[in-house]
Design a protein around this motif. Structure first.
Motif, short mmCIF file in Angstrom:
data_model
loop_
_atom_site.label_atom_id
_atom_site.label_comp_id
_atom_site.label_asym_id
_atom_site.label_seq_id
_atom_site.Cartn_x
_atom_site.Cartn_y
_atom_site.Cartn_z
N THR A 127 0.81 -1.22 0.00
CA THR A 127 0.00 0.00 0.00
C THR A 127 0.85 1.28 0.00
O THR A 127 0.42 2.31 -0.51
CB THR A 127 -0.94 0.03 1.22
N ASN A 128 2.04 1.20 0.57
CA ASN A 128 2.94 2.35 0.61
C ASN A 128 4.34 1.86 0.30
O ASN A 128 5.00 1.25 1.14
CB ASN A 128 2.88 3.03 1.98
N ALA A 129 4.80 2.11 -0.92
CA ALA A 129 6.09 1.58 -1.36
C ALA A 129 7.24 2.11 -0.52
O ALA A 129 8.17 1.37 -0.18
CB ALA A 129 6.31 1.90 -2.84
N GLN A 130 7.20 3.40 -0.18
CA GLN A 130 8.29 3.99 0.59
C GLN A 130 8.40 3.35 1.98
O GLN A 130 9.50 3.00 2.42
CB GLN A 130 8.09 5.50 0.72
N GLN A 131 7.28 3.17 2.64
CA GLN A 131 7.31 2.55 3.96
C GLN A 131 7.76 1.09 3.88
O GLN A 131 8.50 0.61 4.75
CB GLN A 131 5.93 2.64 4.61
N PHE A 132 7.33 0.41 2.84
CA PHE A 132 7.72 -0.98 2.70
C PHE A 132 9.22 -1.11 2.47
O PHE A 132 9.87 -2.00 3.03
CB PHE A 132 6.96 -1.66 1.56
N LYS A 133 9.78 -0.22 1.65
CA LYS A 133 11.22 -0.25 1.40
C LYS A 133 12.00 0.01 2.69
O LYS A 133 13.04 -0.61 2.93
CB LYS A 133 11.59 0.78 0.33
N GLN A 134 11.49 0.92 3.50
CA GLN A 134 12.13 1.19 4.79
C GLN A 134 12.11 -0.05 5.67
O GLN A 134 13.11 -0.37 6.34
CB GLN A 134 11.44 2.36 5.48
N LEU A 135 10.99 -0.77 5.68
CA LEU A 135 10.88 -2.00 6.46
C LEU A 135 11.88 -3.04 5.95
O LEU A 135 12.58 -3.68 6.73
CB LEU A 135 9.46 -2.56 6.36
N TYR A 136 11.94 -3.20 4.64
CA TYR A 136 12.83 -4.20 4.04
C TYR A 136 14.29 -3.88 4.36
O TYR A 136 15.07 -4.76 4.73
CB TYR A 136 12.61 -4.21 2.52
N ARG A 137 14.65 -2.61 4.24
CA ARG A 137 16.03 -2.21 4.53
C ARG A 137 16.36 -2.39 6.01
O ARG A 137 17.47 -2.79 6.37
CB ARG A 137 16.24 -0.76 4.10
N ALA A 138 15.39 -2.09 6.86
CA ALA A 138 15.61 -2.29 8.30
C ALA A 138 15.83 -3.76 8.60
O ALA A 138 16.71 -4.12 9.41
CB ALA A 138 14.42 -1.75 9.09
N ARG A 139 15.07 -4.64 7.97
CA ARG A 139 15.24 -6.08 8.16
C ARG A 139 16.63 -6.50 7.68
O ARG A 139 17.30 -7.32 8.32
CB ARG A 139 14.17 -6.84 7.39
N LEU A 140 17.05 -5.96 6.54
CA LEU A 140 18.37 -6.30 6.01
C LEU A 140 19.47 -5.87 6.97
O LEU A 140 20.43 -6.59 7.22
CB LEU A 140 18.57 -5.64 4.64
N ASN A 141 19.32 -4.66 7.54
CA ASN A 141 20.33 -4.15 8.46
C ASN A 141 20.43 -4.96 9.74
O ASN A 141 21.46 -4.92 10.42
CB ASN A 141 20.02 -2.68 8.80
N THR A 142 19.37 -5.65 10.10
CA THR A 142 19.40 -6.42 11.35
C THR A 142 19.85 -7.86 11.16
O THR A 142 19.95 -8.60 12.14
CB THR A 142 18.00 -6.42 12.01
N LEU A 143 20.11 -8.28 9.92
CA LEU A 143 20.61 -9.63 9.71
C LEU A 143 21.96 -9.81 10.40
O LEU A 143 22.83 -8.95 10.30
CB LEU A 143 20.77 -9.92 8.20
N GLU A 144 22.10 -10.91 11.08
CA GLU A 144 23.37 -11.20 11.75
C GLU A 144 24.32 -11.86 10.76
O GLU A 144 24.33 -13.08 10.60
CB GLU A 144 23.12 -12.09 12.97
N LEU A 145 25.11 -11.03 10.12
CA LEU A 145 26.02 -11.50 9.08
C LEU A 145 27.45 -11.09 9.42
O LEU A 145 27.69 -10.01 9.97
CB LEU A 145 25.65 -10.88 7.73
N SER A 146 28.38 -11.95 9.08
CA SER A 146 29.78 -11.62 9.27
C SER A 146 30.21 -10.62 8.21
O SER A 146 29.52 -10.41 7.20
CB SER A 146 30.64 -12.89 9.14
N ASP A 147 31.37 -9.98 8.44
CA ASP A 147 31.89 -9.05 7.45
C ASP A 147 32.13 -9.76 6.12
O ASP A 147 31.90 -9.18 5.05
CB ASP A 147 33.20 -8.42 7.94
N GLU A 148 32.57 -11.01 6.19
CA GLU A 148 32.82 -11.78 4.97
C GLU A 148 31.52 -12.04 4.22
O GLU A 148 31.47 -11.96 2.98
CB GLU A 148 33.50 -13.11 5.32
#
Length: 223
Positions: A127-148
């Protein structure tokens, strides 16, 4: 554009098959939005519009598109966390510059205003592309990933763009309507890896699409 639509159908079918298969993987689960983002069914409608109801007997997967499909299936079987790069590059591009390019494609190809031929661009469950993109990016930022792992995802995003370019060049069509927004996402991923910006910053799609489109046009003419 018809050839590009067919290539996208094969690409998204492979990507979404592997995302479905690996939805229990921690790197995939947080970014798994099949109802909101999956494009294969929409692309079926577009292909049927361009080729007719017997499209499955008409279109073929090109060599370049098959290489892209093979890469996605390889990752799904062996390195599913790298599917994140393809999902982010494609889906966030579709929700960003893709929405601008939808109007360009509709005008250039004289498509009907009722949406035939551009279902790929329509996200009925967002319904709101901008808000959804923010949610998706926030989820990506919280992934527990190593630097590699982060480095590998950025490298894979660059490969994703190259696969798209290969498909475009092989078809000798201006299917960069579909891929320019994806390169914007590659740039943002690179900046994210280098710590130069957050997910909310980066390239402005409207202006960057024009620059990248010109670069893609030059690449096609040279080859």
């Amino acid at each position: 554009m018809q050839l590009a639509t067919g290539a996208l159908y094969y690409t998204y079918s492979a990507l979404e098959e592997e995302l479905d298969r690996n939805k229990g993987n921690p790197a995939i689960t947080a970014l798994y939005f099949p109802q909101e983002l999956h494009r294969a069914e929409a692309l079926k409608k577009d292909v049927a519009y361009f080729y007719g109801e017997d499209w499955e007997d008409t279109i073929q997967c090109s060599e370049a598109a098959q290489a892209y499909v093979d890469r996605i299936h390889h990752l799904g079987r062996h390195k599913p966390e790298l599917l994140v790069a393809h999902a982010y590059t494609r889906y966030m591009g579709d929700l960003s510059g893709g929405q601008v390019l939808k109007k360009v494609a509709q005008r250039a190809l004289h498509l009907p205003s009722t949406g035939e031929g551009i279902q790929f661009y329509l996200f009925d469950n967002v319904t709101n592309a901008q808000q959804f993109k923010q949610l998706y990016r926030a989820r990506l930022n919280t992934l527990e990933l190593s630097d590699e792992a982060k480095k590998s995802i950025v490298e894979e995003a660059n490969k994703a763009f190259q696969f798209n370019m290969n498909v475009s060049v092989q078809h000798q069509l201006e299917c960069d309507f579909y891929i320019t927004a994806a390169e914007i996402k590659c740039i943002q991923l690179k900046w994210w890896r280098q710590g130069q910006c957050s997910r909310k910053q980066g390239v402005r799609p409207a202006s960057s699409v024009l620059v990248i489109k010109r670069k893609a046009d030059r690449h096609i003419r040279k080859n």
